[in-house]
Design a protein around this motif. Structure first.
Motif, PDB file in Angstrom:
ATOM      1  N   GLY A   1      53.333  35.408  41.496  1.00  0.00           N
ATOM      2  CA  GLY A   1      52.233  35.890  40.651  1.00  0.00           C
ATOM      3  C   GLY A   1      50.892  35.430  41.165  1.00  0.00           C
ATOM      4  N   LEU A   2      50.794  34.159  41.537  1.00  0.00           N
ATOM      5  CA  LEU A   2      49.519  33.620  42.030  1.00  0.00           C
ATOM      6  C   LEU A   2      49.083  34.314  43.315  1.00  0.00           C
ATOM      7  CD1 LEU A   2      49.652  29.715  41.775  1.00  0.00           C
ATOM      8  CD2 LEU A   2      47.840  31.186  40.908  1.00  0.00           C
TER       9      LEU A   2
ATOM     10  N   GLU B   1      39.608  34.555  45.359  1.00  0.00           N
ATOM     11  CA  GLU B   1      38.716  33.690  44.573  1.00  0.00           C
ATOM     12  C   GLU B   1      39.419  33.207  43.306  1.00  0.00           C
ATOM     13  OE1 GLU B   1      37.843  36.796  45.440  1.00  0.00           O
ATOM     14  OE2 GLU B   1      36.663  36.230  47.204  1.00  0.00           O
ATOM     15  N   LYS B   2      40.175  34.132  42.700  1.00  0.00           N
ATOM     16  CA  LYS B   2      40.856  33.780  41.450  1.00  0.00           C
ATOM     17  C   LYS B   2      41.943  32.734  41.725  1.00  0.00           C
ATOM     18  CE  LYS B   2      40.976  34.697  37.086  1.00  0.00           C
ATOM     19  NZ  LYS B   2      39.846  34.601  36.217  1.00  0.00           N
TER      20      LYS B   2
ATOM     21  N   ILE C   1      43.774  27.038  41.539  1.00  0.00           N
ATOM     22  CA  ILE C   1      44.191  25.840  42.292  1.00  0.00           C
ATOM     23  C   ILE C   1      43.249  24.675  41.967  1.00  0.00           C
ATOM     24  CG2 ILE C   1      44.428  24.844  44.612  1.00  0.00           C
ATOM     25  CD1 ILE C   1      45.360  27.651  45.561  1.00  0.00           C
ATOM     26  N   ALA C   2      41.957  24.967  41.862  1.00  0.00           N
ATOM     27  CA  ALA C   2      40.985  23.915  41.521  1.00  0.00           C
ATOM     28  C   ALA C   2      41.262  23.379  40.111  1.00  0.00           C
ATOM     29  CB  ALA C   2      39.563  24.467  41.628  1.00  0.00           C
TER      30      ALA C   2
ATOM     31  N   ALA D   1      47.007  33.733  32.020  1.00  0.00           N
ATOM     32  CA  ALA D   1      46.504  34.630  33.066  1.00  0.00           C
ATOM     33  C   ALA D   1      47.625  35.139  33.987  1.00  0.00           C
ATOM     34  CB  ALA D   1      45.438  33.910  33.891  1.00  0.00           C
ATOM     35  N   LEU D   2      48.806  34.534  33.885  1.00  0.00           N
ATOM     36  CA  LEU D   2      49.934  34.999  34.713  1.00  0.00           C
ATOM     37  C   LEU D   2      51.122  35.280  33.804  1.00  0.00           C
ATOM     38  CD1 LEU D   2      49.840  32.671  37.875  1.00  0.00           C
ATOM     39  CD2 LEU D   2      49.454  35.137  37.791  1.00  0.00           C
ATOM     40  N   TYR D   3      50.869  36.004  32.749  1.00  0.00           N
ATOM     41  CA  TYR D   3      51.864  36.190  31.689  1.00  0.00           C
ATOM     42  C   TYR D   3      53.243  36.628  32.201  1.00  0.00           C
ATOM     43  CZ  TYR D   3      53.408  37.255  26.934  1.00  0.00           C
ATOM     44  OH  TYR D   3      54.090  37.269  25.749  1.00  0.00           O
TER      45      TYR D   3
END
Ligand code: SF4
Ligand code: SF4
Length: 201
Positions: A62-63, A69-70, A75-76, A108-110
């Motif tokens: 998913g990531l 950028e997202k 990650i940050a 955000a990664l449902y």
């Protein structure tokens, strides 16, 4: 889907299992007349560790599909989460920090969220391989809802956990015996990058 992270058949099987969990959860929530709507809490700040390479890799599928950028933004945030949680654990406090991929109260990664995110909330039960029966009461709000009921329907997690173990074994094969055990928060899984399976001990 990124085949470099997870083979297609394994990715499809974990997606199917996740759907099954969602369906079982929805059916029981409906039966109990339970919903998260209007809840003053958000359990995405609960401290959970996860235990399979499969879930770790599927999260990364998913990531990896996000714009660069997202992905770097998450990650940050995961790096901050890890630092804060280590500080709290060093003080012997259980971390309660918002999940790094929760944005404005939403995941955000449902489709790629973890197993426990799909099961937490409703009362549940499971039978361990050693035949020990475990029960989970559900979240505080669901406990309030069912308090006083003579019988409480529970989501049986046994088959679902067993299928997750089967998927993990089918993917890792003999490597499973030499790879380090997974015991990581979602933030750690993000910060570490997708699982590398070339560990030689
Ligand atoms: S699972 Fe329970 S505590 Fe979590 S958001 Fe839903 S109602 Fe609230
Ligand atoms: S993965 Fe998604 S659902 Fe699970 S804790 Fe994080 S934001 Fe919440």
């Amino acid at each position: 889907m990124n085949p470099e992270i997870l083979p297609a058949d394994i990715s499809n099987r974990i997606a199917a299992l996740y759907h099954e969990m969602q369906d079982a959860y929805d059916a029981l929530a409906h039966n109990l007349a339970f919903s998260c709507t209007g809840c003053p809490d958000n359990c995405c700040d609960s401290y959970f560790q996860h235990h399979t390479y499969t879930e770790w890799a599927y999260l990364w599928e998913g990531l990896s599909a996000l714009p660069r950028e997202k992905k770097e933004y998450f990650i940050a945030r995961a790096t901050d989460y890890e630092r804060e949680s280590e500080t709290m654990l060093a003080r012997e406090q259980r971390p309660q920090i918002m999940c790094p991929i929760n944005e404005g109260g939403l995941c955000a990664l449902y489709p790629h969220r973890m197993m426990i995110c799909r099961l937490h909330g409703v009362p549940a039960a499971m039978t361990r391989p050693d035949s020990k029966h475990l029960e989970f009461p559900g979240c505080f709000r669901c406990q309030e809802l069912v308090a006083g009921r003579k019988t409480i329907a529970r989501l049986d997690r046994t088959e679902m956990y067993q299928e997750l173990v089967r998927i993990e074994m089918d993917w890792l094969g003999p490597k499973r015996r030499i790879l380090p055990r997974v015991r990581m928060t979602l933030a750690e899984m993000i910060v570490k990058g997708p699982p590398g399976l070339n560990y030689r001990g």
